[in-house]
Design a protein around this motif. Structure first.
Motif: not given
Length: 244
Positions: A59-79
């Protein structure tokens, strides 16, 4: 009424609240074919189907911020790498749970980088993409596992993948996007192989090389490839400040 008074009395429940997600299209070239990183879903809906790595936007997250978070959390690849916002998909029936709008992000990564993700999580798999349409016609595409088995895709992810391929093909001629798949030093043969994998067609060797050199994007290094059984080819590199 002042704006402060209006906002104080505003009812946030006056309109429906669709949920918003981000989905990541992470692509590379493997064995001369386009490939993408997909995740096997462990829960309903579409349990056991393959899906793009994704997640809900806070709810308090920007789209780019969410994409970076998902990248790290779901794939283990660096942001911190290049992620391009691809398209917003909002068909009311795209998700059977509720009204969910997804914003797709797109990135090209070298094979050695993207291949690390399945080593971190066993629900991830790098799969071959099958594109049945030529050029930039667009449309859904399909995916196959390593043994050639057809994979069922969740939600509208076949359409999202197709949109990514269409975008990629469209950018090849006016941007340096394909160089994301190459090492710092590469041969013209390597560059042509990447273009052929993306376009799904064979290209005329002399014409392709002439076109690449005429664009002024690359320069010779004065070095040649090593460890070949034939005449070693010259190594090139992307010129400085030739960003996408």
């Amino acid at each position: 009424m002042t704006e402060a008074e209006f906002l104080q009395d505003y009812d946030p429940q006056a309109f429906p609240h669709p949920s918003v997600t981000v989905d990541l299209v992470l692509m590379t070239v493997r064995d001369g074919k386009l490939a993408a990183l997909l995740q096997q879903r462990g829960d309903h809906p579409f349990k056991d189907h393959r899906a793009l790595p994704g997640g809900f936007v806070g709810i308090d997250e920007g789209l780019d911020e969410a994409a970076e978070r998902v990248l790290v959390a779901k794939t283990g690849l660096p942001a911190g790498g290049w992620l391009e916002q691809l398209y917003t998909f909002g068909d009311p029936a795209r998700d059977p749970r509720t009204r969910i709008i997804t914003v797709a992000y797109f990135a090209l990564l070298p094979l050695e980088v993207l291949s690390r993700a399945p080593l971190v999580r066993d629900d991830l798999e790098l799969v071959e993409l099958e594109v049945s349409w030529p050029g930039e016609r667009g449309g859904a595409i399909s995916a196959r596992a390593g043994g050639g088995t057809h994979l069922d895709l969740a939600f509208d992810h076949a359409e999202i993948l197709g949109t990514a391929v269409k975008r990629l093909r469209g950018k090849l001629d006016y941007s340096t996007i394909a160089f994301a798949l190459l090492p710092e030093r590469f041969t013209l043969r390597d560059l042509q192989a990447v273009h052929e994998a993306i376009l799904g067609v064979s290209l005329n060797k002399p014409a392709f090389r002439r076109r690449m050199l005429d664009k002024g994007w690359i320069e010779g290094t004065g070095e040649r490839e090593l460890g070949t059984s034939y005449r070693p080819a010259e190594l090139y590199r992307l010129k400085p400040n030739q960003g996408d």
